[in-house]
Every structure is written in C-alpha cells, then in structure tokens.
Design an enzyme around this catalytic site. Structure first.
Site, mmCIF file in Angstrom:
data_model
loop_
_atom_site.group_PDB
_atom_site.id
_atom_site.type_symbol
_atom_site.label_atom_id
_atom_site.label_comp_id
_atom_site.label_asym_id
_atom_site.label_seq_id
_atom_site.Cartn_x
_atom_site.Cartn_y
_atom_site.Cartn_z
ATOM 1 N N ARG A 198 -3.700 6.063 0.780
ATOM 2 C CA ARG A 198 -4.520 7.732 1.313
ATOM 3 C C ARG A 198 -3.998 8.350 2.103
ATOM 4 N NH1 ARG A 198 -9.416 4.458 2.946
ATOM 5 N NH2 ARG A 198 -7.794 3.186 2.999
ATOM 6 N N TYR A 213 -13.807 -12.922 0.734
ATOM 7 C CA TYR A 213 -14.755 -11.701 0.171
ATOM 8 C C TYR A 213 -16.189 -11.595 -0.685
ATOM 9 C CZ TYR A 213 -11.534 -8.247 1.349
ATOM 10 O OH TYR A 213 -10.829 -7.162 2.486
ATOM 11 N N ARG A 229 0.884 -1.122 -0.332
ATOM 12 C CA ARG A 229 0.263 -0.319 0.499
ATOM 13 C C ARG A 229 0.956 1.319 -0.312
ATOM 14 N NH1 ARG A 229 -6.092 -0.799 1.018
ATOM 15 N NH2 ARG A 229 -5.845 -2.558 0.626
ATOM 16 N N ASP A 281 -6.465 -3.632 -7.449
ATOM 17 C CA ASP A 281 -6.829 -3.883 -6.023
ATOM 18 C C ASP A 281 -7.095 -6.005 -6.722
ATOM 19 O OD1 ASP A 281 -8.146 -2.764 -3.613
ATOM 20 O OD2 ASP A 281 -9.696 -4.492 -4.567
ATOM 21 N N ARG A 341 -7.935 11.054 -5.440
ATOM 22 C CA ARG A 341 -8.877 10.729 -4.897
ATOM 23 C C ARG A 341 -10.138 11.658 -5.290
ATOM 24 N NH1 ARG A 341 -12.965 8.288 -3.772
ATOM 25 N NH2 ARG A 341 -12.847 6.267 -2.846
HETATM 26 O O1 CP3 Z 1 0.170 -1.467 -2.544
HETATM 27 C C1 CP3 Z 1 -0.225 -0.792 -2.837
HETATM 28 O O2 CP3 Z 1 -0.273 0.207 -3.019
HETATM 29 C C2 CP3 Z 1 -0.514 -1.499 -4.136
HETATM 30 C C3 CP3 Z 1 -2.383 -1.536 -4.653
HETATM 31 C C4 CP3 Z 1 -3.111 -2.082 -3.909
HETATM 32 C C5 CP3 Z 1 -4.888 -1.611 -2.786
HETATM 33 N N1 CP3 Z 1 -4.963 -2.574 -2.563
HETATM 34 C C6 CP3 Z 1 -5.200 -0.299 -3.568
HETATM 35 C C7 CP3 Z 1 -6.285 0.038 -2.910
HETATM 36 C C8 CP3 Z 1 -3.246 -3.383 -3.366
HETATM 37 C C9 CP3 Z 1 -2.095 -4.733 -3.613
HETATM 38 C C10 CP3 Z 1 -4.288 -3.789 -3.077
HETATM 39 C C11 CP3 Z 1 -4.495 -5.476 -2.079
HETATM 40 C C12 CP3 Z 1 -5.713 -5.767 -1.270
HETATM 41 N N2 CP3 Z 1 -6.470 -5.264 -1.687
HETATM 42 C C13 CP3 Z 1 -5.910 -6.516 -0.466
HETATM 43 C C14 CP3 Z 1 -4.089 -6.989 0.249
HETATM 44 C C15 CP3 Z 1 -3.665 -6.238 0.425
HETATM 45 C C16 CP3 Z 1 -4.803 -6.196 1.489
HETATM 46 O O3 CP3 Z 1 -4.421 -5.567 2.920
HETATM 47 O O4 CP3 Z 1 -5.059 -7.010 3.458
HETATM 48 C C17 CP3 Z 1 -6.982 -6.583 -0.052
HETATM 49 C C18 CP3 Z 1 -7.665 -7.407 1.024
HETATM 50 C C19 CP3 Z 1 -7.846 -5.638 -0.756
HETATM 51 C C20 CP3 Z 1 -9.497 -5.402 -0.559
HETATM 52 C C21 CP3 Z 1 -9.573 -4.107 -0.434
HETATM 53 N N3 CP3 Z 1 -9.559 -2.547 -1.085
HETATM 54 C C22 CP3 Z 1 -10.892 -3.370 0.820
HETATM 55 C C23 CP3 Z 1 -10.607 -4.341 2.019
HETATM 56 C C24 CP3 Z 1 -10.211 -2.126 0.894
HETATM 57 C C25 CP3 Z 1 -10.689 -0.914 1.749
HETATM 58 C C26 CP3 Z 1 -10.118 -0.843 3.084
HETATM 59 C C27 CP3 Z 1 -9.059 0.011 2.525
HETATM 60 O O5 CP3 Z 1 -8.148 -0.365 3.109
HETATM 61 O O6 CP3 Z 1 -9.023 1.068 1.946
HETATM 62 C C28 CP3 Z 1 -9.809 -1.244 -0.724
HETATM 63 C C29 CP3 Z 1 -9.838 -0.492 -0.925
HETATM 64 C C30 CP3 Z 1 -8.846 0.041 -2.174
HETATM 65 N N4 CP3 Z 1 -7.753 -0.720 -2.286
HETATM 66 C C31 CP3 Z 1 -7.760 1.414 -1.636
HETATM 67 C C32 CP3 Z 1 -7.043 1.322 -2.251
HETATM 68 C C33 CP3 Z 1 -5.372 2.457 -2.521
HETATM 69 C C34 CP3 Z 1 -7.999 2.794 -0.338
HETATM 70 C C35 CP3 Z 1 -9.627 2.744 -1.422
HETATM 71 C C36 CP3 Z 1 -9.560 4.681 -1.417
HETATM 72 O O7 CP3 Z 1 -9.131 5.668 -2.238
HETATM 73 O O8 CP3 Z 1 -10.778 5.037 -1.055
#
Ligand code: CP3
Length: 347
Positions: A33, A155, A29, A78, A42
């Site tokens: 954010r 999920y 990540r 994602d 965003r």
């Molecule tokens: O690592 C990086 O910078 C690359 C981008 C990346 C995102 N999601 C962007 C994202 C990666 C590698 C992921 C993986 C991901 N997504 C996982 C596995 C890693 C982990 O965190 O366990 C999972 C479970 C998800 C599913 C997911 N996507 C969730 C649970 C959420 C909401 C909660 C949160 O952390 O925001 C997302 C949304 C998401 N994925 C955002 C980002 C930048 C935030 C979205 C926003 O801008 O509102």
C-alpha cells in the site's frame, strides 16, 4: 542492480554465504500500500481478487523490483491463502485485517478441517510464479513464501490478528494432542505448497513465523519447533530457505535448530549479537526498523551504515527490514535506503 548469471545473483550467493560485490537487499512487503501503483490497482480490485489473478499478481510483484532497484522479488500473495481451502471462511475485511469466520477452538474443530491438495487448490499461485519469472527474465531471483505452522495456526485459532494469543495458548495447554495434529497438518500442507512454488520457478523461499515472539522459549521448543523443522525438512533440496520471525531475540538458537539457510531477525536485537548467538555458519537477514524509513534520507543512511558495520562485511548478510514496509512510508525513502545499502557495502 542486476546480474544475469542464473545461480550467481548476489542474493542467492549471500544465502549460500558466498562473497558478493555488495550486500544484497530486498524488503518484506515491498509490493503494497505504500506504493501508488498498488493503491491504484487496489482501488479497482479486492485483495483476494488480486492474489487470484495471476497476471495482476505478477505485475504487482515486478513493479517494486523496477522502481526500487532491489536484488530479489517476493511473490505477491499472502500467507493466509493456504487456509482458505480448509473451509474456514477467509475474508479480508475492510480496515480490520484478515478474518477467519469459523475459527478452530477444539479437537473436534481440528478434525473438521478439510484436507486438500495444495497443488490443485492453489494453482493460481503457481501461475503467478511462472508469469513473474517470465517477466523478470532472471534479472533478479524470485522468492516464494508461506506462513510457518505456528503463525498460520494463530490466525486459524484466533480468527484473525491477536494481541495475547489467548485461544492459541489455551488450545496447546488444554488439548496438546489436537494441537499437534493441527500443526502436523499445517506443516505438511506448507511444505507441499512451497515445493509447488519451487517447481513453478521460485529460486528461494521464506517461511514467515511473524508471531512466534509471543511464545516462551520452552513452549516454542515443545509446541512449535518440531513442526517448523518438519516443514523445512520437507522442502526441495538445494533451494535456499529463509526462516523469519519477530520478537524472538531471546531464543534464536531454537529458531536456528528448526532450520533454514538464512535466519531473519527483527530490529529488537543488534545484528552482530544475533549473528554471534546464531553462529556464523548460517546466513542472516535484517534488520532495519521499518519505522526508520519514516526518517529523513540522511538518518536512513546513518541507520543503514550502522547495520552494515555490525554485519562487518562477513559473507552471508542479506539486508532487509526487521518486518514489512509500513503503508505510510514514502517510496523515495525506500529508494534512498536501497541505494545506501548498495553504495556503503560495495567492496
Ligand atoms: O512482501 C511482499 O511484498 C509480498 C506480499 C505479502 C503480503 N502478505 C501481501 C499483503 C507477504 C509476504 C505477506 C505475508 C503475510 N501476510 C504475513 C507475514 C508477514 C508479516 O507481515 O508478518 C502475515 C502475518 C500476513 C497476514 C496478513 N495479510 C495481514 C495481517 C494483513 C492485513 C494487515 C496488512 O498489513 O495489510 C494482510 C493483507 C495483505 N497482505 C496486504 C498485502 C499487500 C494488504 C491488503 C490490502 O491491500 O488491503
């Protein structure tokens, strides 16, 4: 830090357990954010819209590489993107995290999923990979990624994030055949999806089994391991695979058995103990507590030093957090962490 020889980047060398001039570091990540640049984009675009706009996705991927000085880029995308073409109604609802509007709860639901070709349906991801590679000019490698079958299934079945994974566990106990059909479908789609990212230019891939830690070792072995193994076995040879999970310190040997050149571990286990249990013939990634980045730069440096001490200078350590950067993290603290890793590990 940069190194322009294509296959000789410290990150890729560490994946192969070769000696490196310092311990390579990147953060899960790292695009997100906690960064002003991301929040600004965003404010103008929805999350899915950003993922599907390959120019913006490439820009979001490259920005933290330049800001932080990390040794690898991770594609902005994602894990749930792969679920949308199944026809289950994916939405990123404001404040609530992701939602699946038609969750899978029975064998009939599994059979109702739309099979699809990830090469056709997710072409925007591969476009983003290509554009990112052009922008990176091989200064650092690009990591592609996908969810592991179990985390994806959780999920799909729960309809979103979960605390106790009730519906998921009910399905594998009550309908094991349907469960295995679902996992086989997800494993095949995931392998294809990752191979397309590799064909587009990703130089390594990470498989996120973020929620595998909710399982007993016995259930992991019976219901999950064969499918993660099939996913990894289906990947293009020669490209390093990072197999990441959290809360799985109690069954690291099983994760290792499922495959991966690098095993990602979280902060709930000491890095040296984890490596000992995994065996030193596999690389390891981790494992700073993301919460430690909320401490002072001095404390961060101390925590970094401790993890490096536990890694003992052995080849095959990639420094990372134990899970993703928290949105509340000050960007200066991330930069301080990256600098501390590079300085304290220089050899
Ligand atoms: O690592 C990086 O910078 C690359 C981008 C990346 C995102 N999601 C962007 C994202 C990666 C590698 C992921 C993986 C991901 N997504 C996982 C596995 C890693 C982990 O965190 O366990 C999972 C479970 C998800 C599913 C997911 N996507 C969730 C649970 C959420 C909401 C909660 C949160 O952390 O925001 C997302 C949304 C998401 N994925 C955002 C980002 C930048 C935030 C979205 C926003 O801008 O509102």
């Amino acid at each position: 830090m940069t190194n322009t020889k294509s296959n000789n980047h410290p990150f890729l060398a560490a994946c192969r357990r070769e000696k490196t001039p310092y311990t390579p570091v990147w953060l899960m990540r790292q695009a997100g954010r906690y960064m002003k640049e991301y929040r600004e984009l965003r404010a103008r675009h929805g999350f899915l819209e950003l993922c599907k706009n390959s120019d913006l996705a490439a820009e979001i991927t490259v920005t933290p590489v330049e800001r932080l000085g990390v040794d690898a880029a991770i594609l902005f995308a994602d894990i749930l993107l792969l679920l949308e073409p199944l026809g289950v109604g994916l939405e990123y609802a404001k404040g609530d995290g992701p939602v699946i509007h038609q969750p899978v709860r029975s064998g009939k639901d599994v059979d109702g999923l739309k099979d699809f070709d990830p090469e056709k349906e997710l072409s925007f991801v591969y476009d983003a990979v290509k554009k990112t590679c052009q922008a990176l000019k091989n200064k650092v490698p690009l990591i592609g990624f996908a969810g592991a079958p179990f985390t994806l299934a959780s999920y799909l079945i729960e309809g979103g994030g979960s605390r106790h994974y009730i519906h998921t566990k009910k399905l594998y106990y009550a309908a094991p055949q349907a469960w295995h059909r679902l996992m086989e479908l997800l494993a095949a789609l995931t392998a294809k999806y990752l191979n397309c990212q590799i064909a587009a230019g990703a130089q390594a891939v990470q498989i996120f089994d973020s929620w595998a830690g909710c399982l007993t070792p016995v259930d992991y072995e019976q219901f999950v391991l064969p499918h993660t193994r099939a996913t990894i076995a289906g990947l293009t040879p020669g490209v390093p695979v990072i197999h990441f999970s959290t809360g799985t310190g109690g069954f690291l040997k099983l994760l290792r058995a499922a495959g991966g050149d690098v095993i990602g571990v979280d902060w709930r286990v000491h890095l040296d103990e984890a490596w000992e249990r995994l065996g030193h013939d596999v690389a390891i990634q981790g494992n700073l507590d993301p919460g430690a980045l909320l401490a002072s730069p001095r404390d961060i440096r101390r925590r970094v030093e401790e993890i490096l001490r536990r890694a003992g200078g052995r080849p095959g350590h990639i420094f990372n957090l134990g899970h993703g950067v928290l949105p509340e993290t000050p960007v200066e603290n991330v930069i301080a962490m990256v600098e501390a890793v590079h300085e304290l590990s220089a050899r």
